[in-house]
Design an enzyme around this catalytic site. Sequence first.
Site, mmCIF file in Angstrom:
data_model
loop_
_atom_site.group_PDB
_atom_site.id
_atom_site.type_symbol
_atom_site.label_atom_id
_atom_site.label_comp_id
_atom_site.label_asym_id
_atom_site.label_seq_id
_atom_site.Cartn_x
_atom_site.Cartn_y
_atom_site.Cartn_z
ATOM 1 N N SER A 157 4.897 -9.799 5.701
ATOM 2 C CA SER A 157 3.728 -9.302 6.309
ATOM 3 C C SER A 157 2.394 -10.130 5.854
ATOM 4 O O SER A 157 2.542 -11.321 5.827
ATOM 5 C CB SER A 157 3.548 -7.745 5.985
ATOM 6 O OG SER A 157 2.460 -7.150 7.229
ATOM 7 N N ASP A 244 8.748 -4.554 15.633
ATOM 8 C CA ASP A 244 7.646 -4.926 15.509
ATOM 9 C C ASP A 244 6.616 -5.218 16.911
ATOM 10 O O ASP A 244 7.617 -4.964 17.893
ATOM 11 C CB ASP A 244 7.601 -6.125 14.507
ATOM 12 C CG ASP A 244 6.760 -5.912 13.211
ATOM 13 O OD1 ASP A 244 5.840 -5.054 13.263
ATOM 14 O OD2 ASP A 244 7.007 -6.623 12.284
ATOM 15 N N HIS A 276 8.959 -2.709 10.798
ATOM 16 C CA HIS A 276 8.230 -3.490 10.117
ATOM 17 C C HIS A 276 8.351 -2.983 8.804
ATOM 18 O O HIS A 276 8.211 -3.544 7.606
ATOM 19 C CB HIS A 276 6.574 -3.297 10.242
ATOM 20 C CG HIS A 276 5.635 -4.265 9.603
ATOM 21 N ND1 HIS A 276 5.579 -5.567 9.776
ATOM 22 C CD2 HIS A 276 5.056 -4.331 8.617
ATOM 23 C CE1 HIS A 276 4.760 -6.142 9.213
ATOM 24 N NE2 HIS A 276 4.180 -5.337 8.242
HETATM 25 N N1 NFK Z 1 -2.165 0.220 7.818
HETATM 26 C C1 NFK Z 1 -1.052 -0.340 8.422
HETATM 27 C C2 NFK Z 1 0.024 -0.676 7.526
HETATM 28 C C3 NFK Z 1 0.308 -2.117 7.305
HETATM 29 O O1 NFK Z 1 -0.126 -2.811 7.832
HETATM 30 C C4 NFK Z 1 1.231 -2.448 6.163
HETATM 31 C C5 NFK Z 1 1.935 -1.654 5.383
HETATM 32 C C6 NFK Z 1 2.814 -1.921 4.577
HETATM 33 C C7 NFK Z 1 3.279 -3.283 4.668
HETATM 34 C C8 NFK Z 1 2.650 -4.389 5.283
HETATM 35 C C9 NFK Z 1 1.853 -3.715 6.202
HETATM 36 N N2 NFK Z 1 1.131 -4.861 7.011
HETATM 37 C C10 NFK Z 1 0.879 -5.980 6.724
HETATM 38 O O2 NFK Z 1 0.609 -6.559 5.838
HETATM 39 C C11 NFK Z 1 -0.318 0.128 9.545
HETATM 40 O O3 NFK Z 1 -0.654 1.599 9.609
HETATM 41 O O4 NFK Z 1 0.721 -0.345 10.203
#
Ligand code: NFK
Length: 300
Positions: A157, A244, A276
Amino acid sequence: MYNPKSKNLDIEYFPSYHTTRFQDQPEPNIAVLEHFVRLTQQHEKDLTTKQGISVDHMRYGAGRRLVDVFYNERTPNQAPLFVFVHGGYWQELDMSTSCSIVGPLVRRGYRVAVMDYNLCPAVSLETLMSQFTDFLNWIFDYAEMTNVLEITFAGHSAGAHLLAQILKHQDMINPQRSKMVWALVFLCGVYDLRELYTLESVNPKNILGLNQRNVEAVSPMLWEYTDVGIWSSTKIYVVAAEHDSTTFIEQSRRFSDVLKKSGFKSSFKIFHKYDHFDIIEETALDESEISKFLRNIRIE
Ligand SMILES: N[C@@H](CC(=O)c1ccccc1NC=O)C(=O)O
């Protein structure tokens, strides 16, 4: 831009809204995140308490600039090194939720380094990115000092976004270093931040510190890659999860295309059934699809 059909960019850029799990819960998006944190923290605890894995705590700078290196009593001296960069939109998560990948790889003979970093808004995204390049320097120095011959990097991510910088900094990565890098694995990343930085949900009060002028400089999709030849022996995998958002999947597909057109050996792959979060959760299971993929990289 990446999903012409989308009417709500906030949802496109919120990975938790796209899970197909926890549908019996009032808010599946909250449940999936809570589950991710609980499970990954358990994975981290189990390494040393139940799996006979040892850890060396190191740092590459002040604050959260930490590196934990994991191994067991069978890890060979010149074990290949696997480096993991966690996600969390540059503003959340830490070492305690980022060690799921360690167990299966240590059992297959890798030494595994999990890194942490200072988060926004304590630092701006630009500063975080420059601190990440300091980490790259640190880890190559560490590899050289410990006679490591082979490194694989994986980022998830926002961690995949940070990792993309390795392809850009020819000043720091000389051919001797790039030749050590067996593979780069970009898992469920974002590579173009032009839509994302405008969203209050992802970038509340602009904690990333982005604007129209600097957003292109922090978007690997838009970079020009030169000196690609030094990466001729490195395999690049740009991976997306089936569950995703279309935007995330298309960003990965297009990033892999950009890399291929620039001359890198990049391939794009969608992992079916995963979202994800469980794509990372299942790295802790020796026989999951994602674990089998990660360990087969070396023998492919
Ligand atoms: N607050 C985000 C969380 C999120 O983006 C995320 C959580 C865990 C691992 C990676 C993530 N996203 C990108 O880095 C959501 O609710 O999707």
